[in-house]
Design a protein around this motif. Structure first.
Motif, PDB file in Angstrom:
ATOM      1  N   LEU A 141       3.098  -2.716   7.104  1.00 18.74           N
ATOM      2  CA  LEU A 141       2.378  -3.577   6.161  1.00 18.74           C
ATOM      3  C   LEU A 141       3.219  -3.784   4.906  1.00 18.74           C
ATOM      4  N   PHE A 142       3.449  -5.041   4.552  1.00 21.47           N
ATOM      5  CA  PHE A 142       4.249  -5.381   3.374  1.00 21.47           C
ATOM      6  C   PHE A 142       3.427  -6.223   2.407  1.00 21.47           C
ATOM      7  N   THR A 168       7.053  -2.068   1.205  1.00 18.77           N
ATOM      8  CA  THR A 168       6.003  -1.325   1.896  1.00 18.77           C
ATOM      9  C   THR A 168       5.755   0.003   1.199  1.00 18.77           C
ATOM     10  N   LEU A 169       4.495   0.320   0.986  1.00 17.89           N
ATOM     11  CA  LEU A 169       4.091   1.587   0.382  1.00 17.89           C
ATOM     12  C   LEU A 169       3.830   2.625   1.471  1.00 17.89           C
ATOM     13  N   PRO A 170       3.788   3.922   1.111  1.00 17.64           N
ATOM     14  CA  PRO A 170       3.362   4.934   2.090  1.00 17.64           C
ATOM     15  C   PRO A 170       2.026   4.536   2.700  1.00 17.64           C
ATOM     16  N   ASN A 171       1.892   4.680   4.002  1.00 22.46           N
ATOM     17  CA  ASN A 171       0.673   4.252   4.668  1.00 22.46           C
ATOM     18  C   ASN A 171       0.437   5.031   5.942  1.00 22.46           C
ATOM     19  N   HIS A 172      -0.741   4.882   6.496  1.00 24.15           N
ATOM     20  CA  HIS A 172      -1.111   5.492   7.763  1.00 24.15           C
ATOM     21  C   HIS A 172      -1.504   4.405   8.761  1.00 24.15           C
ATOM     22  N   ARG A 203      -5.158  -0.046  12.965  1.00 24.62           N
ATOM     23  CA  ARG A 203      -5.302  -0.387  11.547  1.00 24.62           C
ATOM     24  C   ARG A 203      -4.263   0.402  10.767  1.00 24.62           C
ATOM     25  N   VAL A 204      -3.494  -0.283   9.933  1.00 24.43           N
ATOM     26  CA  VAL A 204      -2.525   0.342   9.044  1.00 24.43           C
ATOM     27  C   VAL A 204      -2.996   0.112   7.618  1.00 24.43           C
ATOM     28  N   ALA A 205      -3.095   1.192   6.821  1.00 22.48           N
ATOM     29  CA  ALA A 205      -3.606   1.097   5.451  1.00 22.48           C
ATOM     30  C   ALA A 205      -2.717   1.888   4.513  1.00 22.48           C
ATOM     31  N   ASP A 217      -3.721 -13.162   1.792  1.00 23.96           N
ATOM     32  CA  ASP A 217      -2.568 -14.000   2.129  1.00 23.96           C
ATOM     33  C   ASP A 217      -1.259 -13.388   1.638  1.00 23.96           C
ATOM     34  N   ASP A 218      -1.334 -12.446   0.685  1.00 29.38           N
ATOM     35  CA  ASP A 218      -0.126 -11.787   0.185  1.00 29.38           C
ATOM     36  C   ASP A 218       0.350 -10.683   1.127  1.00 29.38           C
ATOM     37  N   LEU A 219      -0.504 -10.248   2.032  1.00 31.50           N
ATOM     38  CA  LEU A 219      -0.194  -9.109   2.904  1.00 31.50           C
ATOM     39  C   LEU A 219       0.375  -9.609   4.225  1.00 31.50           C
ATOM     40  N   LYS A 220       1.480  -9.009   4.647  1.00 27.18           N
ATOM     41  CA  LYS A 220       2.166  -9.441   5.857  1.00 27.18           C
ATOM     42  C   LYS A 220       2.459  -8.239   6.763  1.00 27.18           C
ATOM     43  N   LEU A 221       2.443  -8.503   8.049  1.00 29.65           N
ATOM     44  CA  LEU A 221       2.847  -7.505   9.043  1.00 29.65           C
ATOM     45  C   LEU A 221       4.221  -7.882   9.577  1.00 29.65           C
ATOM     46  N   TYR A 222       5.146  -6.905   9.519  1.00 28.71           N
ATOM     47  CA  TYR A 222       6.485  -7.131  10.044  1.00 28.71           C
ATOM     48  C   TYR A 222       6.863  -5.999  11.002  1.00 28.71           C
ATOM     49  N   VAL A 223       7.662  -6.341  11.986  1.00 31.75           N
ATOM     50  CA  VAL A 223       8.374  -5.349  12.792  1.00 31.75           C
ATOM     51  C   VAL A 223       9.830  -5.469  12.376  1.00 31.75           C
TER      52      VAL A 223
END
Length: 245
Positions: A141-142, A168-172, A203-205, A217-223
């Motif tokens: 999550l970015f 990306t921040l620390p997340n689970h 779910r990634v948070a 809209d500011d949040l993006k998922l990247y591989v």
């Protein structure tokens, strides 16, 4: 029970060649082994445990339900699915579902300070092979660095192949549902495996609060990890045209 990996500078040791026994463990014993779910700590987390390749996001995720793993659900609407594979030959389909903010995105989330919340995203993770594959959480999550509170920016890191304005921040990451009748993950000699054809909602948070007016809209998922993208270019998982909120 958890399956943990370190992030950003983390390394991952996973047993890649244990597929011979994987099918035999898909029964009750294997399912019981994941009664507590699967937990995964991401960037710069401190859960310890298995290591990952130099660029692999650290993960520690946990299922949200009962003895058979996460609850069953129907597959939600997604953006276009994309295929990824690893050097060991594991294959996955990933498709984004939605992004947003929530005061309690995962079981165990601490109440955020007033005026703040937690950013999250959901995606569908599918084993696209006819054999078990290692359970991994390829998507990260970015968010724009400009939207991260100043006190958290030293924990927010850009990654190879992603625009430098994003971090990306620390997340689970956690499995929250088994989709379309999929069987639960199972253990094989310490590794957590996805049964053939299994499909899960993930779910990634983020672990650190952000302003609650952060736009979905500011949040993006990247591989982006080299393990999944050999050309070192981040691949965005496009959200549905009308993502749910």
């Amino acid at each position: 029970m958890s399956n943990s990996h370190r992030s950003h500078r983390r390394r991952k040791k996973s047993s890649a060649g244990k597929l011979g026994l994987a099918g035999a463990l898909t029964g009750a014993v294997g399912i019981a082994a994941v009664a507590a779910g699967i937990a995964v700590l991401r960037p710069d987390g401190d859960d310890g445990g298995k290591s990952a390749p130099p660029s692999l996001s650290s993960q520690s995720g946990q299922g949200e339900a009962g003895d058979a793993g996460p609850a069953l659900a129907q597959k939600p609407a997604t953006g276009p699915a994309q295929q990824f594979s690893t050097p060991e030959g594991y294959g996955y389909d990933l498709a984004a579902v939605k992004t947003g903010t929530d005061d309690h995105p995962l079981n165990g989330s601490k109440p955020p300070p007033s005026g703040m919340s937690y950013a999250y995203a959901e995606y569908v993770l599918t084993n696209n092979q006819r054999r078990p594959v290692l359970l991994q959480f390829p998507a990260d999550l970015f968010m724009p660095l400009s939207t991260v509170p100043k006190e958290s920016r030293d924990r927010c890191m850009p990654q190879p192949g992603i625009p430098s304005s994003m971090c990306t921040l620390p997340n689970h990451s956690r499995l929250t549902a088994r989709l379309n009748g999929s069987k639960a993950p199972f253990k094989d000699s310490g590794d957590t495996m996805m049964p053939a054809g299994a499909s899960y909602l993930v779910r990634v948070a983020v672990d650190m609060p952000v302003k609650n007016d952060l736009s979905a809209d500011d949040l993006k998922l990247y591989v982006w990890e080299a393990r999944f993208t050999s050309d070192r270019k981040g691949i965005e998982l496009a959200l549905p045209t009308d993502q749910p909120h």
